[in-house]
Design an enzyme around this catalytic site. Sequence first.
Site: not given
Length: 340
Positions: A34-35, A150
């Site tokens: 993932g990025r 987050d």
Amino acid sequence: MPGERPEPPSLAAAEPGELDGRTLAGYRLEHVLGRGGMAVVYRAEDLRLGRTVAVKLLAPELTRNETFRKRFVRESHIAASLDHPNIVPVYDAGEVEGVLYLAMRYVRGRDLRALLDREGPLTGAQTVRIAVQVASALDAAHAHDLVHRDVKPGNVLIAEGTDPDHPEHAYLTDFGLTKKSLSLTGLTSVGQFVGTLDYVAPEQISGRPVDGRCDVYSLGCVVFEMLTGSPPYRRDDDLALLWAHLNDPPPDVRERRAELPAEVGAVLERAMAKRRDDRYGSCLEFVAALRSAAEVRSAPPVVPSASREAVRVVHWRDRPPAPPLSPPPPPAWARPVFEP
């Protein structure tokens, strides 16, 4: 010269796909998992121990900031010290070839974002099961003065559980990019906003100091999405979304899912209060209230006395728990080698 292999790009200049097969700091990168805007995560092999790990490489511009680099290494070490079953263990952190990296356990499964995208709203029971685990992880971090900042579905990994009563195991990840509570404002030292806009607390937006109640707000937004299939505030642009977090009252969850008890809406409203002093004092306090609200029993229906014993209406929330299951048979490797 003809026939010579071109030099591989430097780590800082390489595109994510160009690093497949490269080895750094004892980890052989296999492929991208993932990025995001700040990092790329690879599945990798730990060459020293022969195990599969996940390696996160941070954006090179973050490495060039001395303050961020020191904070990242310091807080990654703190995150590595958190021994909690719902926190992805951090194995290693450091800098290699001008890039900051973080090595952690590779969790086989998917994240909560993928689960919601595939299945839509979750049941109340599944929502509570996942929320309890995430809340426990957050409170453990808060006890070490770490605020996640987050909390979002993409940072909650869902693996297979241990038994039918615990069908999923939730891991909270991305603690390597957290901030110390009470000491930093809503912006990083390199001017980057920490937090995802769909779940960001008002004090993060306004740049005020944060503590664990910032994560209570974000977890409230995530729970809202688990129950309804979408975040609490839906706006056409980022500025309108930020304004909503700052000024608009929390939406009523029952407007999107009418069968939920009214008490669930009241719990979420408190968790997503604009003033942090009006929220729950901890994530587990919030989830305990959520569990109680989700288990509120409806008043029994009034039926004529002659048929009162013959008629029994059972609401789905009133159904007794399923009887315990028989233990599964042992796996093949545990059976006797020699049959009698």
